[in-house]
Enzyme design. Structure first.
Site, PDB file in Angstrom:
ATOM      1  CB  VAL A  74       1.306  38.601  55.601  1.00 12.12           C
ATOM      2  CG1 VAL A  74       0.389  37.469  55.185  1.00 12.12           C
ATOM      3  CG2 VAL A  74       1.901  38.361  56.982  1.00 12.12           C
ATOM      4  CE1 TYR A 164       0.497  39.134  69.963  1.00 13.11           C
ATOM      5  CE2 TYR A 164      -0.549  39.798  72.021  1.00 13.11           C
ATOM      6  CZ  TYR A 164      -0.552  39.041  70.864  1.00 13.11           C
ATOM      7  OH  TYR A 164      -1.599  38.190  70.613  1.00 13.11           O
ATOM      8  CB  ALA A 165       0.406  45.597  74.324  1.00 15.33           C
ATOM      9  CB  ALA A 166       2.118  48.890  70.489  1.00 18.64           C
ATOM     10  CE  LYS A 168      -2.169  40.283  67.689  1.00 17.01           C
ATOM     11  NZ  LYS A 168      -2.680  39.731  66.420  1.00 17.01           N
TER      12      LYS A 168
END
Length: 258
Positions: A74, A164-166, A168
């Site tokens: 992807v 990861y937090a950024a 999401k």
């Protein structure tokens, strides 16, 4: 009396519809594919690992629905276009996209290689944008896109997970904007699902003391189940949510409510 029409239960059905699920070779993505099949949809399965996709495809077929596994990276825009076109070639339509593919990293920010940060954002956010645009080009009026974000896009993590937090949190912002662009103009609703911590292979590998720290912040301090995430996914994908777009549904045991 209201006029006769579909029952409330009927609104959750996806009969005669086609759904595409990325990250469908295992974990939540495979579970989502099976839930969509149980709701009546035929399913296009996308992930890099074809062996995992074949297992998911077999389980979809056991539920009486058709499945098309397509090995897909992807992060490659051409591959995103190709899997959307494969859905049209095989089924003649595409009604639902579940943008689920994702990776994580746990690295203190001052020690994280910028290339690793970019890799997480590329897979979790840029690729989701690419696949959404590829699918929107072939969807007809009435389509639904569900972006799988995370509770960690809404609240702080007990671990160092900046990338990861950024990514999401970015997914949630992307959802709002695409909903604004496409809902009225193209008839495509775009919403996000933000799962909390769910029983999966990934959580099974987490040290219990770390997992307990996460769960301690929730009103329901336990792991969720696949089925508890499947139900709101089907709601967002189906006509049951036909008056809902641009929102994020947190399914996290109350973790984001604090």
């Amino acid at each position: 009396m209201p006029d006769s029409g579909p029952t409330v239960v009927d609104l959750f059905r996806l009969d005669h519809r086609v759904a595409l699920v990325s990250g469908a070779s295992g974990g939540l993505g495979a579970g989502f594919a099976l839930a969509l099949a149980e709701a009546g949809a035929d399913v296009v399965l996308a992930a890099r690992r074809l062996d995992g996709l074949e297992k998911t495809a077999a389980a979809v077929r056991e539920r009486g629905r058709r499945a098309l596994p397509v090995a897909t990276d992807v992060t490659d825009p051409a591959a995103c276009q190709a899997v959307a076109q494969a859905a049209i070639a095989e089924f003649g339509r595409l009604d639902v996209l579940v943008n689920n593919a994702g990776i994580t990293s746990v690295v203190p920010a001052l020690k994280e290689d910028p290339a690793e940060f970019r890799r997480v954002v590329d897979v979790n956010l840029v690729a989701a944008y690419q696949l959404a645009t590829a699918c929107a080009r072939v969807m007809e009026h009435g389509g639904s896109i569900v972006n799988v974000a995370s509770v960690l896009g809404l609240v702080k993590s007990v671990l160092p997970q900046a990338a990861y937090a950024a990514s999401k949190a970015g997914m949630i912002g992307l959802t709002r904007d695409l909903a604004h662009q496409w809902t009225e103009r193209r008839g495509i609703r775009v919403n996000a699902l933000a799962p909390g911590f769910v029983t999966t292979d990934m959580t099974s590998r987490m040290p219990p003391e770390i997992l307990d720290r996460f769960l301690a912040t929730a009103s329901m301090p336990r792991l969720g189940t696949q089925r508890e995430i499947d139900a709101p996914l089907i709601f967002l994908a189906s006509p049951a949510s036909s008056y809902i777009t641009g929102i994020t549904v947190a399914v996290d045991g109350g973790m984001s409510g604090h």
